[in-house]
Motif scaffolding. Structure first.
Motif, short mmCIF file in Angstrom:
data_model
loop_
_atom_site.label_atom_id
_atom_site.label_comp_id
_atom_site.label_asym_id
_atom_site.label_seq_id
_atom_site.Cartn_x
_atom_site.Cartn_y
_atom_site.Cartn_z
N ALA A 1 -50.43 17.11 34.91
CA ALA A 1 -49.88 17.80 33.75
C ALA A 1 -50.72 19.02 33.39
CB ALA A 1 -49.83 16.83 32.56
N ASP B 1 -49.86 21.75 35.99
CA ASP B 1 -48.54 22.34 35.73
C ASP B 1 -48.60 23.26 34.51
OD1 ASP B 1 -47.53 20.96 37.86
OD2 ASP B 1 -46.68 19.32 36.66
N ARG B 2 -49.34 22.85 33.52
CA ARG B 2 -49.43 23.70 32.33
C ARG B 2 -50.11 25.02 32.66
NH1 ARG B 2 -53.81 22.39 27.89
NH2 ARG B 2 -54.98 23.04 29.74
N GLN C 1 -40.96 25.40 29.06
CA GLN C 1 -41.59 24.56 30.08
C GLN C 1 -43.07 24.29 29.75
OE1 GLN C 1 -40.95 26.30 33.94
NE2 GLN C 1 -38.71 26.36 33.71
N SER D 1 -44.83 20.71 29.29
CA SER D 1 -46.02 20.33 30.07
C SER D 1 -47.14 19.88 29.13
CB SER D 1 -46.45 21.49 30.94
OG SER D 1 -47.61 21.14 31.68
N GLU D 2 -47.32 20.55 28.01
CA GLU D 2 -48.36 20.17 27.07
C GLU D 2 -48.07 18.80 26.44
OE1 GLU D 2 -48.47 23.40 24.36
OE2 GLU D 2 -49.92 24.57 25.55
N GLN E 1 -46.46 16.38 27.99
CA GLN E 1 -46.81 15.39 29.02
C GLN E 1 -48.32 15.20 29.12
OE1 GLN E 1 -44.90 16.91 32.54
NE2 GLN E 1 -42.85 16.18 31.93
#
Length: 286
Positions: free
Chosen positions: A194, A197-198, A223, A227-228, A230
């Motif tokens: 995560a 991805d962030r 998005q 992501s944050e 998650q």
């Protein structure tokens, strides 16, 4: 009559051979009061071994009392004395009878007779004294269960695997002590994924910002928020892999030491706490 009671014997005037050694001053005075023409004799009325009265008899001096007459008077007195005593007892009030009963009881207790009564009273007094001051322990065997007024259950917050369980039932724990922990390898990987991805989306958002590509910036912002979220979820799960005691207490149930590596789901692997501290006066437990 008092003269007779004091000597506890028959007194007569003129004296007879059997009474000549007794003091008869009052009897002589009574005879002289009649002009010296009277003969006087007093006999005791006996009852139950004591004197209950006196009879005083008077005759003309020409018929003075002899020993035979005095003996006859004593015989009559022995018959009359018990009847006089009985009538006297009937005429007394309850308080007087109570005094006699107490007196008789004291005589029996401290007199030379009735040893069985003395032994019985002594045994009762000794037993009462022992019961008043003696102490001892009386044990009653029975099955019992001690439970807290309020119990707490520490459960698995999410599906996972048991990594460690150092605490067992009966152990004493303090607030913040680790009761059990879940395997966090997958959660660590989820957090790294995560976070990666962030960071990647943030870099794309910067590129779109440099190109002034508004639609792309809006899509990337959504998005990034996802992501944050998650990443925050992964970190929250990691923080909850350690099951700790909420307060000081005693573990009352739950033993996961034999289930290390076993999978558990939410609401499984429960560890109970018995409430303590501000919640109740009992000790807390797992």
């Amino acid at each position: 009559m008092e003269e007779t009671l004091d000597q506890n014997a028959v007194v007569s005037f003129p004296p007879t051979p059997s009474t000549e050694r007794r003091i008869a001053v009052a009897h002589k005075s009574l005879a002289n009061a009649a002009g010296g023409r009277a003969a006087v004799a007093s006999v005791i009325l006996p009852s139950r071994g004591r004197s209950v009265g006196v009879i005083t008899l008077e005759r003309h001096r020409d018929e003075a009392f002899d020993d035979a007459a005095i003996e006859l008077c004593e015989t009559v007195a022995n018959l009359v004395g018990p009847m006089v005593d009985l009538q006297h007892d009937k005429g007394r009030m309850i308080s007087g009878r109570a005094v006699d009963l107490i007196h008789d009881g004291v005589q029996r207790l401290f007199g030379p007779r009735h040893p069985a009564l003395k032994l019985a009273i002594g045994a009762v007094v000794t037993l009462a004294a022992i019961l008043a001051v003696a102490t001892g322990v009386h044990t009653v065997s029975a099955k019992s269960v001690t439970e807290g007024v309020v119990q707490r259950a520490v459960v698995a917050p999410f599906d996972g695997f048991v990594n460690s369980a150092p605490i067992r039932a009966g152990d004493t724990v303090h607030e913040g002590d680790v009761l059990a922990s879940l395997n966090d390898k997958d959660l660590v990987l989820d957090r790294l994924k995560a976070r990666s991805d962030r960071d990647r989306l943030i870099q794309k958002h910067r590129d779109a910002l440099a190109k002034h590509d508004r639609p792309e910036m809006v899509a990337l912002s959504a998005q990034i928020h996802q992501s944050e979220a998650q990443l925050a979820l992964a970190e929250a799960k990691l923080a909850r892999t350690r099951l700790t005691a909420p307060f000081d207490g005693i573990v009352v149930s739950g033993d996961l030491s034999q289930s290390l590596g076993s999978p558990v789901g939410a609401r499984q692997g429960a560890v109970r706490d018995r409430a303590a501290g501000p919640l109740s006066s009992d000790s807390a437990g797992r």
